[in-house]
Design a protein around this motif. Sequence first.
Motif, PDB file in Angstrom:
ATOM      1  N   UNK A 157       6.244 -56.633   8.090  1.00 26.87           N
ATOM      2  CA  UNK A 157       5.350 -56.704   6.938  1.00 26.87           C
ATOM      3  C   UNK A 157       4.285 -57.774   7.168  1.00 26.87           C
ATOM      4  N   UNK A 158       3.102 -57.511   6.659  1.00 30.13           N
ATOM      5  CA  UNK A 158       1.958 -58.370   6.918  1.00 30.13           C
ATOM      6  C   UNK A 158       1.689 -59.312   5.749  1.00 30.13           C
ATOM      7  N   UNK A 159       1.381 -60.570   6.066  1.00 26.16           N
ATOM      8  CA  UNK A 159       0.856 -61.491   5.064  1.00 26.16           C
ATOM      9  C   UNK A 159      -0.622 -61.166   4.842  1.00 26.16           C
ATOM     10  N   UNK A 160      -1.158 -61.596   3.714  1.00 32.86           N
ATOM     11  CA  UNK A 160      -2.560 -61.300   3.414  1.00 32.86           C
ATOM     12  C   UNK A 160      -3.492 -61.869   4.484  1.00 32.86           C
ATOM     13  N   UNK A 161      -3.113 -62.989   5.066  1.00 36.05           N
ATOM     14  CA  UNK A 161      -3.957 -63.620   6.094  1.00 36.05           C
ATOM     15  C   UNK A 161      -3.992 -62.821   7.395  1.00 36.05           C
ATOM     16  N   UNK A 162      -3.100 -61.834   7.525  1.00 38.59           N
ATOM     17  CA  UNK A 162      -3.036 -61.032   8.750  1.00 38.59           C
ATOM     18  C   UNK A 162      -3.785 -59.709   8.642  1.00 38.59           C
ATOM     19  N   UNK A 163      -4.364 -59.433   7.493  1.00 29.17           N
ATOM     20  CA  UNK A 163      -4.953 -58.115   7.272  1.00 29.17           C
ATOM     21  C   UNK A 163      -6.180 -57.845   8.133  1.00 29.17           C
ATOM     22  N   UNK A 164      -6.840 -58.875   8.607  1.00 30.95           N
ATOM     23  CA  UNK A 164      -8.000 -58.673   9.466  1.00 30.95           C
ATOM     24  C   UNK A 164      -7.650 -58.758  10.945  1.00 30.95           C
ATOM     25  N   UNK A 165      -6.355 -58.793  11.238  1.00 29.43           N
ATOM     26  CA  UNK A 165      -5.903 -58.867  12.632  1.00 29.43           C
ATOM     27  C   UNK A 165      -5.353 -57.510  13.074  1.00 29.43           C
ATOM     28  N   UNK A 166      -5.415 -57.214  14.363  1.00 29.39           N
ATOM     29  CA  UNK A 166      -4.857 -55.949  14.859  1.00 29.39           C
ATOM     30  C   UNK A 166      -3.335 -55.961  14.814  1.00 29.39           C
ATOM     31  N   UNK A 167      -2.749 -54.775  14.789  1.00 32.04           N
ATOM     32  CA  UNK A 167      -1.302 -54.629  14.839  1.00 32.04           C
ATOM     33  C   UNK A 167      -0.906 -53.903  16.116  1.00 32.04           C
ATOM     34  N   UNK A 168       0.193 -54.356  16.704  1.00 31.65           N
ATOM     35  CA  UNK A 168       0.731 -53.696  17.887  1.00 31.65           C
ATOM     36  C   UNK A 168       1.562 -52.487  17.443  1.00 31.65           C
ATOM     37  N   UNK A 169       1.279 -51.331  18.017  1.00 33.03           N
ATOM     38  CA  UNK A 169       2.060 -50.131  17.723  1.00 33.03           C
ATOM     39  C   UNK A 169       2.777 -49.649  18.977  1.00 33.03           C
ATOM     40  N   UNK A 170       3.835 -48.890  18.756  1.00 30.49           N
ATOM     41  CA  UNK A 170       4.630 -48.359  19.857  1.00 30.49           C
ATOM     42  C   UNK A 170       4.874 -46.871  19.619  1.00 30.49           C
ATOM     43  N   UNK A 171       5.010 -46.082  20.672  1.00 33.87           N
ATOM     44  CA  UNK A 171       5.372 -44.671  20.497  1.00 33.87           C
ATOM     45  C   UNK A 171       6.710 -44.528  19.776  1.00 33.87           C
ATOM     46  N   UNK A 172       6.812 -43.496  18.986  1.00 37.89           N
ATOM     47  CA  UNK A 172       8.043 -43.207  18.255  1.00 37.89           C
ATOM     48  C   UNK A 172       8.436 -41.771  18.599  1.00 37.89           C
ATOM     49  N   UNK A 173       9.119 -41.625  19.723  1.00 34.53           N
ATOM     50  CA  UNK A 173       9.418 -40.315  20.295  1.00 34.53           C
ATOM     51  C   UNK A 173      10.923 -40.217  20.523  1.00 34.53           C
ATOM     52  N   UNK A 174      11.583 -39.415  19.689  1.00 32.85           N
ATOM     53  CA  UNK A 174      13.026 -39.217  19.809  1.00 32.85           C
ATOM     54  C   UNK A 174      13.321 -38.241  20.932  1.00 32.85           C
ATOM     55  N   UNK A 175      14.218 -38.651  21.819  1.00 29.23           N
ATOM     56  CA  UNK A 175      14.610 -37.807  22.942  1.00 29.23           C
ATOM     57  C   UNK A 175      16.121 -37.624  22.968  1.00 29.23           C
ATOM     58  N   UNK A 176      16.556 -36.576  23.653  1.00 29.11           N
ATOM     59  CA  UNK A 176      17.971 -36.244  23.746  1.00 29.11           C
ATOM     60  C   UNK A 176      18.374 -36.175  25.208  1.00 29.11           C
TER      61      UNK A 176
END
Length: 419
Positions: free
Chosen positions: A32-51
């Motif tokens: 979760x982001x604090x208000x001071x972080x709203x102008x900063x980029x966020x790191x995302x990761x793939x969300x790929x379920x495999x079997x």
Amino acid sequence: MPEADRPSCRLCGCAELTGVLDLGASPPCESFLAETELDSPELTHPLHLRLCPNCFLAQLPPLIDPAETFTEYAYFSSFSHSWLKHAETFVTTAVDRLGLTGSAFVVEVASNDGYLLRNVVERGLRCLGIEPSVNVGAAAREKGVPTLTAFLDAGAGAAVRREHGPADLVVANNVYAHIPDVLGFTRGLRELVADDGWVSIEVQHLASLIELTQYDTIYHEHFQYYTVATAQRALATAGLAVVDVEKLPTHGGSIRLWARPEAAAGEPSERMRAVLAEERAAGLHDLSGYRDFAARVEEVRLALLEFLIAAKRRGERVVGYGAPGKGNTLLNHCGIRPDLLPYTVDRNPYKHGRYTPGTRIPVSAPERIAQDRPDYVLVLPWNLRAELTAQLGYIAEWGGRLVFPIPRLEIVTPEREVN
């Protein structure tokens, strides 16, 4: 993808995993982001379920470091009344089932804020929580629950055993999916438990996830998803045998596995054989049961978006209830942002004034709903349906209605649901 970067099965090592569901990329669900972080980029990761086509463990690649996620954690178990009751009932039945007396030793792994072990303390039994999150572990100690700040592996398990002795009961509720090193964690369980002791594990049942399209419980903190068959295989790597299983309603459908060191295990129960047969009939012990899952997930996404867009066009207001990790998978996959959901509320004050990861929806205190009197409340922790329907019954006073997105879109009037 280069061979060195290709994900392989963390249980059996198979290098050829089969894709089941690709949800794109999103940030870790509890960041979760604090208000001071709203102008900063966020790191995302793939969300790929495999079997894995060899051992059939459903899994995500280990793209996040648990040390980064769990050292300071936003989830406190004690904010759910139904979960507290679930824990109390478990302790009562486990003490009776296993005949635990005043000399018994109980260890809980991922003990959170002491929500479960406080019931053990009240019974005068010796216990220890092992909790990696500094902030929630501190909350447990304030309640009088002895808590060690650590991640469990074979070394940590052996150290606890040397200092405190072997455990008659080791509890691992809603953690077995959260560890990328499933082999090391399982060895840690074996180090903790006495040679004639018991291990009790609660984890969401993959059968429920697939059957009821509960895809929002797929997020980066969950590294694997278990059937009874795959849990058997995982525990066997450290000499633990599953002897019984209970089906539970928690988290939309969970299983409680009872395991023992192999020498003390004995024959598996009839209900365990029955659940294995159900899994096999549903095609979960091969690839057949997973083939239409992605198409059903897309139907859930489209139904929710169509509802939100239609409500906005009619000038009706929809707000959220809850800010659980699963909700952030749903919001990010559907692309829901403050234009469609201006805010959500949560009982956990840690999240107040923060913003959901990725979608940046503000999180407020629950009292805001009564102040604003929205037309609809989208319930993100749908697994707490009965509890939250009762809590939110007051919205019927102004004609408000509840929206449940999973397993299919449902719009209900709270007073009718309670009756």
